[in-house]
Design a protein around this motif. Structure first.
Motif, mmCIF file in Angstrom:
data_model
loop_
_atom_site.group_PDB
_atom_site.id
_atom_site.type_symbol
_atom_site.label_atom_id
_atom_site.label_comp_id
_atom_site.label_asym_id
_atom_site.label_seq_id
_atom_site.Cartn_x
_atom_site.Cartn_y
_atom_site.Cartn_z
ATOM 1 N N HIS A 63 29.504 62.151 54.695
ATOM 2 C CA HIS A 63 29.101 61.104 53.758
ATOM 3 C C HIS A 63 30.287 60.700 52.896
ATOM 4 N N VAL A 64 30.414 59.421 52.611
ATOM 5 C CA VAL A 64 31.455 58.941 51.704
ATOM 6 C C VAL A 64 31.038 59.299 50.283
ATOM 7 N N THR A 65 31.875 60.064 49.601
ATOM 8 C CA THR A 65 31.571 60.478 48.229
ATOM 9 C C THR A 65 32.417 59.733 47.202
ATOM 10 N N GLU A 66 33.472 59.080 47.663
ATOM 11 C CA GLU A 66 34.330 58.310 46.761
ATOM 12 C C GLU A 66 34.955 57.176 47.564
ATOM 13 N N TRP A 67 35.015 55.987 46.968
ATOM 14 C CA TRP A 67 35.601 54.813 47.622
ATOM 15 C C TRP A 67 36.460 54.095 46.605
ATOM 16 N N ARG A 68 37.734 53.934 46.893
ATOM 17 C CA ARG A 68 38.646 53.242 45.987
ATOM 18 C C ARG A 68 39.351 52.118 46.723
ATOM 19 N N VAL A 69 39.582 51.030 45.993
ATOM 20 C CA VAL A 69 40.240 49.856 46.554
ATOM 21 C C VAL A 69 41.352 49.429 45.601
ATOM 22 N N TRP A 70 42.511 49.121 46.184
ATOM 23 C CA TRP A 70 43.616 48.560 45.422
ATOM 24 C C TRP A 70 43.974 47.222 46.041
ATOM 25 N N ALA A 71 43.844 46.140 45.259
ATOM 26 C CA ALA A 71 44.147 44.796 45.758
ATOM 27 C C ALA A 71 44.268 43.840 44.576
ATOM 28 N N ASN A 72 45.041 42.800 44.760
ATOM 29 C CA ASN A 72 45.123 41.726 43.784
ATOM 30 C C ASN A 72 44.005 40.741 44.114
ATOM 31 N N ILE A 73 42.976 40.697 43.303
ATOM 32 C CA ILE A 73 41.795 39.892 43.625
ATOM 33 C C ILE A 73 41.884 38.454 43.123
ATOM 34 N N GLU A 74 43.026 38.044 42.582
ATOM 35 C CA GLU A 74 43.172 36.674 42.067
ATOM 36 C C GLU A 74 42.780 35.615 43.106
ATOM 37 N N PRO A 75 43.285 35.677 44.374
ATOM 38 C CA PRO A 75 42.884 34.652 45.345
ATOM 39 C C PRO A 75 41.371 34.629 45.596
ATOM 40 N N MET A 76 40.736 35.794 45.617
ATOM 41 C CA MET A 76 39.289 35.849 45.802
ATOM 42 C C MET A 76 38.582 35.189 44.620
ATOM 43 N N MET A 77 39.036 35.468 43.407
ATOM 44 C CA MET A 77 38.428 34.888 42.214
ATOM 45 C C MET A 77 38.601 33.361 42.207
ATOM 46 N N ARG A 78 39.791 32.885 42.591
ATOM 47 C CA ARG A 78 40.018 31.440 42.656
ATOM 48 C C ARG A 78 39.083 30.779 43.669
ATOM 49 N N SER A 79 38.769 31.485 44.778
ATOM 50 C CA SER A 79 37.863 30.917 45.778
ATOM 51 C C SER A 79 36.476 30.678 45.189
ATOM 52 N N MET A 80 36.159 31.398 44.114
ATOM 53 C CA MET A 80 34.873 31.253 43.440
ATOM 54 C C MET A 80 34.957 30.280 42.271
ATOM 55 N N GLY A 81 36.160 29.708 42.053
ATOM 56 C CA GLY A 81 36.353 28.784 40.945
ATOM 57 C C GLY A 81 36.627 29.481 39.629
ATOM 58 N N ILE A 82 36.966 30.777 39.676
ATOM 59 C CA ILE A 82 37.227 31.559 38.466
ATOM 60 C C ILE A 82 38.730 31.705 38.315
ATOM 61 N N ARG A 83 39.230 31.296 37.166
ATOM 62 C CA ARG A 83 40.658 31.439 36.888
ATOM 63 C C ARG A 83 40.813 32.319 35.661
ATOM 64 N N ARG A 84 41.653 33.313 35.788
ATOM 65 C CA ARG A 84 41.903 34.214 34.666
ATOM 66 C C ARG A 84 42.844 33.515 33.693
ATOM 67 N N GLU A 85 42.488 33.559 32.430
ATOM 68 C CA GLU A 85 43.321 32.936 31.415
ATOM 69 C C GLU A 85 44.552 33.794 31.178
ATOM 70 N N ALA A 86 45.668 33.108 30.921
ATOM 71 C CA ALA A 86 46.901 33.827 30.617
ATOM 72 C C ALA A 86 46.721 34.542 29.289
ATOM 73 N N ARG A 87 47.157 35.799 29.267
ATOM 74 C CA ARG A 87 47.054 36.582 28.027
ATOM 75 C C ARG A 87 48.462 36.934 27.569
ATOM 76 N N PRO A 88 48.855 36.445 26.416
ATOM 77 C CA PRO A 88 50.224 36.697 25.937
ATOM 78 C C PRO A 88 50.514 38.166 25.670
ATOM 79 N N ASP A 89 49.472 39.000 25.494
ATOM 80 C CA ASP A 89 49.693 40.413 25.197
ATOM 81 C C ASP A 89 49.911 41.237 26.452
ATOM 82 N N LEU A 90 49.854 40.634 27.657
ATOM 83 C CA LEU A 90 50.063 41.379 28.902
ATOM 84 C C LEU A 90 51.431 41.123 29.463
#
Length: 90
Positions: A63-90
């Motif tokens: 049985h899978v007891t832990e599942w981790r994913v590492w990816a830049n999800i920006e393109p996926m979010m843009r496909s949904m029309g979601i754009r992350r606002e630029a944050r000057p503190d990052l």
């Protein structure tokens, strides 16, 4: 329930594995995730996306007891029309 909603949004979601490794009950794979957003968007963004990713699963007694994913999800979010606002503190 969360995965059901995710697959409803990206019905053609897939992982293409380029490389992988196992050690005991841990499996790691590296490759690409892709999909096409099936909803409507108020944007000129493409609904299709493809991103590099890494996945790690820990299993126990088949049985899978832990599942981790590492990816830049920006393109996926843009496909949904979601754009992350630029944050000057990052």
């Amino acid at each position: 329930r969360g995965w059901e909603q995710y697959f409803a949004c990206f019905q053609d979601y897939r992982i293409d594995v380029d490389d992988g490794m196992t050690e005991g009950e841990v499996v790691a794979v590296f490759g690409w995730a892709s999909g096409t957003y099936s909803g409507t968007i108020d944007s000129d963004a493409s609904k299709a996306w493809r991103i590099p990713g890494a996945w790690r699963a820990r299993t126990h007694e088949g049985h899978v007891t832990e599942w981790r994913v590492w990816a830049n999800i920006e393109p996926m979010m843009r496909s949904m029309g979601i754009r992350r606002e630029a944050r000057p503190d990052l």
